[in-house]
Design a protein around this motif. Structure first.
Motif: not given
Length: 217
Positions: A113-115, A90-96
């Protein structure tokens, strides 16, 4: 001596070539964006999936060695390591999501793509992997690689344990220092200017760019 009609014809022809060159450059940028997004998807999916899966499997094996039965070990694993994986994804997706605010298509493609990568990796680690562990049970240790004997891990020891303990004892100063460092790194972007490809992406000697610059001036 060229007539007005002849000059207009040459100008229109040059503008047409400029437009075609600009469209070609834009298509090249779009193809590069699509290729970059595809590379992110195909490359990073495996990275995240392997990291998340190894983290969960390692915790599951630790619980088995601690004496828990297979069902309890899996429940504890998903309540601890699984929650960590979900929070990380969730942290990575919010950052992206920050990439979606930029007006450039190739940056947005990286964000999409990243999400998708993180969501797919998290789904595999939190849905598919627990089912496989439930089927394997203690047989998960049968697939160990012959890389020598494992060293005994002493709880509460090691470099990273000391670092984590030191950080948790000083949460506020560490948070302030990290935020200040990130702001310092991002300060140059305050003056960034974004734009879409136009005739200025062409070489300076290109006739289409010269005509477009003459029209602008």
């Amino acid at each position: 001596m060229p007539t007005r009609t002849t000059c207009l014809t040459h100008c229109q022809a040059a503008e047409g070539r400029c437009s075609r060159d600009t469209r070609t450059a834009r298509r090249e940028c779009e193809r590069a964006a699509a290729s970059g997004g595809r590379d992110v998807f195909t490359g990073r999916t495996g990275d995240y999936a392997i990291d998340y899966s190894l983290f969960i499997v390692s915790r599951y094996r630790e619980e088995l060695r601690a004496g828990r039965d297979e069902a309890d070990a899996l429940v504890v694993t998903m309540a601890t390591a699984g929650r960590t994986v979900l929070f990380s994804a969730a942290t990575v997706a919010v950052a992206l999501l920050a990439l979606l605010v930029f007006p450039l298509y190739f940056l947005r493609s990286f964000g999409y793509a990243g999400i998708a990568v993180v969501a797919l990796a998290a789904a595999g680690a939190l849905v598919v992997l627990p089912a496989l562990l439930a089927v394997l049970g203690r047989r998960v240790d049968r697939f160990r690689l012959p890389l020598g004997r494992r060293r005994a891990v002493v709880p509460g020891a090691g470099f990273w344990h000391r670092v984590a303990t030191w950080v948790m004892r000083r949460p506020l100063p560490i948070a302030v220092a990290v935020v200040a460092f990130l702001v310092l790194l991002g300060a140059p972007f305050l003056g960034v200017r974004f734009g879409l490809p136009d005739d200025r992406v062409l070489p300076a000697q290109a006739e289409g760019r010269q005509v477009a610059e003459a029209v602008r001036t």
